[in-house]
Design a protein around this motif. Structure first.
Motif, PDB file in Angstrom:
ATOM      1  N   UNK A 146       0.764  -1.410  -0.012  1.00 21.86           N
ATOM      2  CA  UNK A 146      -0.151   0.041  -0.047  1.00 21.86           C
ATOM      3  C   UNK A 146       1.083   1.263  -0.023  1.00 21.86           C
ATOM      4  N   UNK A 147       2.275   1.079  -0.044  1.00 25.06           N
ATOM      5  CA  UNK A 147       3.048   2.110  -0.025  1.00 25.06           C
ATOM      6  C   UNK A 147       3.712   2.572  -1.172  1.00 25.06           C
ATOM      7  N   UNK A 166      -0.434  -9.392   7.363  1.00 23.02           N
ATOM      8  CA  UNK A 166      -0.749  -7.972   6.475  1.00 23.02           C
ATOM      9  C   UNK A 166      -2.159  -7.727   6.825  1.00 23.02           C
ATOM     10  N   UNK A 167      -2.327  -6.760   7.095  1.00 19.91           N
ATOM     11  CA  UNK A 167      -4.012  -6.004   7.242  1.00 19.91           C
ATOM     12  C   UNK A 167      -4.458  -5.091   6.279  1.00 19.91           C
ATOM     13  N   UNK A 168      -5.163  -5.486   5.370  1.00 18.61           N
ATOM     14  CA  UNK A 168      -5.557  -4.414   4.194  1.00 18.61           C
ATOM     15  C   UNK A 168      -6.003  -3.481   5.024  1.00 18.61           C
ATOM     16  N   UNK A 169      -5.912  -2.184   4.345  1.00 16.10           N
ATOM     17  CA  UNK A 169      -6.171  -0.902   4.694  1.00 16.10           C
ATOM     18  C   UNK A 169      -5.446  -0.381   5.812  1.00 16.10           C
ATOM     19  N   UNK A 184      -1.967   0.324   7.308  1.00 16.53           N
ATOM     20  CA  UNK A 184      -0.229   0.350   7.056  1.00 16.53           C
ATOM     21  C   UNK A 184       0.448   0.217   8.367  1.00 16.53           C
ATOM     22  N   UNK A 193       5.573   7.065   5.916  1.00 16.18           N
ATOM     23  CA  UNK A 193       6.124   5.572   5.804  1.00 16.18           C
ATOM     24  C   UNK A 193       5.714   4.812   4.546  1.00 16.18           C
ATOM     25  N   UNK A 194       5.676   5.530   3.625  1.00 16.12           N
ATOM     26  CA  UNK A 194       5.449   4.957   2.176  1.00 16.12           C
ATOM     27  C   UNK A 194       6.768   4.532   1.374  1.00 16.12           C
ATOM     28  N   UNK A 221      -6.127  -0.174  -1.646  1.00 16.86           N
ATOM     29  CA  UNK A 221      -5.504  -0.779  -0.577  1.00 16.86           C
ATOM     30  C   UNK A 221      -6.456  -1.644   0.365  1.00 16.86           C
ATOM     31  N   UNK A 228      -0.748   4.627   1.445  1.00 14.80           N
ATOM     32  CA  UNK A 228      -0.809   4.261   2.748  1.00 14.80           C
ATOM     33  C   UNK A 228      -1.812   4.898   3.852  1.00 14.80           C
ATOM     34  N   UNK A 232      -5.477   5.083   4.254  1.00 18.35           N
ATOM     35  CA  UNK A 232      -7.000   4.962   3.883  1.00 18.35           C
ATOM     36  C   UNK A 232      -7.991   6.021   4.302  1.00 18.35           C
TER      37      UNK A 232
END
Lengths: 314, 314, 314, 314, 314, 314
Positions: free
Chosen positions: A44-45, A96-99, A101, A165-166, E44, E99, E101
């Motif tokens: 997601x980054x 990993x947890x979607x949405x 970060x 944090x991207x 994401x 990153x 949402x």
């Protein structure tokens, strides 16, 4: 690695895809290995193409090509059989947890801490380059180290629209750590996502930046000379440091990158110059490369680096 | 280019695909820019694979990767921020008429004339190499210029089976113009579509022909020296001048081509040596390269050339 | 090759796909040619990806790009028109029997024998590298020759799990022949499928092994010097000897391979140094390369080699 | 078709790709067959994606899947072995001239005339739908016929921006012929390139237009009843008449199309209802379908239609 | 839509890719249209494949196929020219923050509010299904409506590992709104990501759930009857509601889905039964479908729905 | 299957790819499960495209989509949560020996025997259809059973050119077994590789053959009625029994095949009618389907069949 004498041929296309067909270690409190491999399938980054979440799977699958049956990998140029007695385990992936970060990064950090606690060298397969942030975080109770960074991009953005944090921020985050003693950033080139002030900050915070052309002009030996000797090195490899001709399966390809041997020779030099204390290889997005070449590159490079790293230690 | 201070992050994957996210200029009588970009999605001139009709769209999309938010592109090797105040507009595409080469070419010529009339530098995105013919035609009331040609093929066929305006003919057509003072043809190699008599004609009509290997043996500086100094240059780049490893998405790939930096350094030298008065980049057929690398190459090269061209003018 | 004066333009995308649009010779007892091309679409010998069964078709199709209408191929670097009077025929494919390696190999051997009996030079399009085994077998009543081998892998495994005729065994099988006087194995690199003992055997049985980096350090001329002069050469080219950047469409890609011109210059040197008595080019698996580049590489290389081979013969 | 008793297995992936592995007839004055197949690889008439120029090659290659070795194709539903004694020849491709629609169309017409003169039924493999225009032209000295048209689009544009021979015009051009007695246009649906006036003209000029849903509501038998009985039929099949789920490899896909059996049953009915005097199948653009399914569909349909056509003729 | 009388042919492959080649409205305070299209390239929230961030671009590009030059789209089955005077504008994309949402969703909500404020109907192109959450949020000051949902998955997960705004949650979030009067969820099938309790909750919160097979058994008219008549409908279409045969380019394909006409007829019925107040179409991940068919499906469906929606209003 | 309460979310893209994320059982003497999954990555038996060797890996990867975290799969149509307490293990792959059909088949047989000895139901993932031969062989000490066969092709060739164990032979080999009490062959259609005599033999040896159209005309219930009730069934599914629209990734696609629900309903009926004693699913060649849909189909079907099989036993 398998050995033919154990009763099976186990061709590359046969069997489960762990990294280099290493044994699985599911209990993270019982890691017993030289190198422990963990996937960090977080993407997601990314700022252009996603898809690095499938990086760990693709690298594991590609690694089977180099893992069949010799009890080690003979390199005729060096006349050495590497990896013959390497103790590598594959501990699976960070959750990993979607949405989310923050939580995903925390889970990656958790896994790296487990590996470090076991005294193994962590090899983290990304995921996008932001996964380097929790990897580095996990070293906060370890000895200091120098970061060696292979990439097309400097990844030194401090903050932009609130994003810290991207995949454009990790080296900045690393440079801020008290236990990071310096950085060598190699392959940085051309149109980049970091603006001029990011370069100024990087240099001020201890970074030695070289483009591919500067690297070539110096030669690999001179480049290695610029890296502090006898230190612990954390190695972070963005696959887009390589040329798109061999690494098209990535989020933000940039033409004019490294060839395979340039990076292999650099890293071999590094294994002779000091101690590698951790590795991440990121930004393999396999669905953009139907030839499989990008994942093969990652696997081929990593197996050669691990082999040399274990051979030259002590 | 966007600037982050204007309130949006505008990541590369966000928003419309104009070239480098430049403003659209739909009224061709009101072009006000340094560089005006026009697509010429014509590909009936191809002799093997078609598909260059989607070249303009693919280059525009790829250009978004290099166009996000810095008010310019900082190049750490040159320590210059290029493109910061570049005035680029995208005027859309010339109207193409299926089955009708003559009318389609006329429409391309019409667009280039509009750009020239506005005093802007035309940047035409092909389409196949035959679109160079109407581009050159549009300069008939301009000052003379020298043609710099990057390609695997000489494209110097006079006529074959009645065909005079296909993608094997453009440099011959250019050489015939009284306002074309000479040609430098670079990258020409190996099995080609032009026969020996075409080469003889080219040399007689003022062409300096170098293969990739000859270019490498001379070095980029010596090659630039062979180009007349202080002149106006029209630059025509067939993407197949590059190696198929980085430009597979093209109609007639030819192995043994240029690397990215070879051409960038050549063109940077050109921007220092004289004035670029027009550019076309042709033969990007994106559907043959699912990695997107060919279009990325075209976009990355063009943005770097434009940046240097605008920086070195005056 | 076609000639425009024969009434048709015959663009590359028009017409049947024989090799270089050569005439078909269906009666294998009536081969009358300098070079006779046969496909050997066998791929049960592969250890990772299959798909080389479609190699012959893909190379034939790609060869049409280089076969249109000039009565020869003019090379401006050499100032020579090659292939103008080349007598090439395409005899189709050896009959392949699914599930049956022994019979399929026998059928390949049968075809090569027919070509040799006719006094033509066999050019065999693989198929995987195991097809080299029956090719070499077919020469048992011919004059001795030296094998020149371009590959990433040594392919010198004697036997493993009973397998002696897979794609990891051919050079071992060749070296065993009394009429093979020696081997030069070029491009061999990195993680390989042959273990140390295979290398030792190879050297003992007369092989000169060079990696890509060793080849580059020596230079092409010095490499050619190491090959016995004035001999008959059998040339076996595994497309994975080339770099994956230009040859991704193959079963077991290995990074760090040859560029196009490195191999072309080697082979050109070979055509000047002695007599090529047979060629196979193997391991093109086109469905792993949607750009078509791997098959184009094979076709471009072969046409250049054939042209030079016929030009330099006395 | 091959027969196993002739000594070879000739698996589908083995050997040259003529249509159904039929014999080649290169001398167009010596065609002796029931059905003569000719390619018409012309695609400058397309309005979105090109690529139909590779249609003939792809259909020929796919046809090999259905052409191995049985001396005919047994259909267990009909309990008939079709094609056992079919005399099919493949005469290669019409000569296409890049940039030149008029001459390319003339060359297609020339080939169809040769086939008709020989008394064979022409089967033309497109190319885009504009190739139907010269096909129909070639029948100007033949007995009248009814056109049966399978397509998503009406293709009944008279003229637009001067274009009268593009892929949106063929049925209009056909309807203008005195020897075309009527048209049945099936599959026409949804958003189309022909405007309302085109539909009005079509109906006025003798066309019976049915959408896929109207076809389904009526049932195949009732649809066949609407076609004049006992006539000569010219069959023109645009592959986009089929649903994109099975025919994605085409220039302008349109969702909601026919299934395989709907068209096969229609065409089988047609072979019983009268005489098929000519066929073209167009708009297969194989490079947009890496599964190969679109070309397989074309080949599977054509072989079944030819089998039934020859079986049901008196 | 363009009209030929305005001087250009503007074939589908020519020109910028706005939705249906509609005019761009960059100033979101000056939207003046019946329908305003906005992209929401956020992905994401996905649980398997990402890539829906490129959905808006791909749908816009595909929509050009249906947008050339007729001043409307004639449908011969209905004998209506739809869209002739449709006022559609394309306002570009919501700003997405990698990153993040929460902020990305807020930006989507912002855009939809602007459209609603202008009195236009919002058509949002996803992005993953989580973008439906901010879309629905933006209606909090609008009249109540019923949600019509086409999808393979129920997307009714309340919370899992802290995730409440991922692509498995949107319909749950919608059902919680006081201004959502009910839901009709169609196409829901087979192995799903929502567990039994989610189904129970959905039914309790006012949802009518039908699988594809249940839909077929009832018939489209009976299904429409189950939707409250004369209401405002918000339509949310997950492209994976369609069968993978026509919509493979999506994150989580599920076999056994709808055909094109099933959904079109449902939606046509809806345009007759009440008023559509908003639409989102999500989960087109174009890089998983190189045929382009998934994006073509989205564009073809949306243009037909918009045409009917505008035709049947008043 | 995972459960969320065990502390991890384990999204489909996270973690190792065993079948349905089942536990691995490496010691084949300690299999303890209801269903034991084994891969049989053998594809030398194919007659057109190879690539089924990657079938097991692709199905395992696709199965992760359906295996995340619910402690079972709720089916709202049946109102049943399947698989909640299923004991599935993945034992890895049979050892395949390149070039050697006999030994590879023997290794497959060995694995199936181990599963049967443990009292588990074997689920074998091909590989080409020839792997069914050793599967059936392994049952020679088991109770008799009836074979239910889903396929486009009859696969009933006795011998051709010496081949008896290729992918055209398995059902013939099965029918010869004394413990095979009969066969039901469904989906057989159109142009086939088995000639008329094969059909005659099949019927004589106890086979009930139905095409897709015959299946549809009868309806699924009537088809099930034709299968002997209360028996043990061995189920062999060639993925090409399905339509190429949903299963293009296979060696020899044949248009006009089954939809997903037709086969699911058939197999559900079978699980109610008797006992399934073994399953193989073959001919998934994933590299021909970049959408992943074919492997998803295989995984979705198998998980639904296993769920129903375990639910209806007792």
């Amino acid at each position: 690695m398998a050995g033919y004498d154990r009763g099976r041929l186990d061709l590359p296309f046969v069997g489960f895809c762990t990294f280099a067909k290493s044994p699985i270690c599911s209990d993270w409190d019982k890691i017993d290995a030289d190198v422990a491999v963990m996937g960090a399938p977080f993407d997601f980054g990314t700022q252009w193409r996603a898809g690095a979440r499938f990086g760990p799977r693709s690298i594991r699958e590609a690694s089977t090509l180099f893992a069949f049956g010799h009890d080690g990998a003979y390199d005729h140029e060096d006349d050495v059989t590497y990896l013959a007695d390497a103790r590598i385990v594959d501990i699976g992936d960070a959750d990993i947890i979607h949405t989310d970060t923050v939580q995903s990064h925390a889970n990656i950090e958790y896994g790296v801490r487990k590996i470090l606690k076991a005294g193994a060298i962590p090899l983290v397969l990304g995921g996008d380059h932001s996964v380097n942030i929790p990897c580095i975080n996990a070293f906060d109770d370890q000895e200091p180290f120098h970061v060696v960074h292979v990439d097309a991009h400097l990844d030194f953005v401090d903050e932009r629209h609130g994003v810290r944090f991207g995949h454009g921020n990790p080296l900045r985050r690393a440079a801020e750590k008290p236990y990071v003693t310096g950085l060598t950033q190699l392959g940085i080139r051309n149109v980049s996502s970091t603006a001029k002030d990011g370069y100024d900050d990087a240099r001020r915070m201890g970074s030695d930046i070289l483009s591919v052309r500067q690297f070539r002009k110096l030669g690999v030996d001179a480049v290695i000379e610029r890296i502090p000797a006898g230190k612990r090195y954390y190695l972070t490899i963005d696959i887009d440091g390589f040329d798109p001709s061999i690494a098209p399966g990535t989020g933000t390809p940039s033409h004019g990158g490294f060839t395979y041997y340039e990076v292999l020779e650099l890293l071999e030099g590094l294994t002779r110059r000091g101690t590698i204390c951790g590795i991440d290889l990121v930004e393999v997005a396999p669905d953009y490369d139907h030839t499989g070449g990008t994942a093969i590159l990652a696997a081929q490079l990593l197996l050669n680096v691990i082999g040399r790293m274990l051979y030259h230690r002590t």
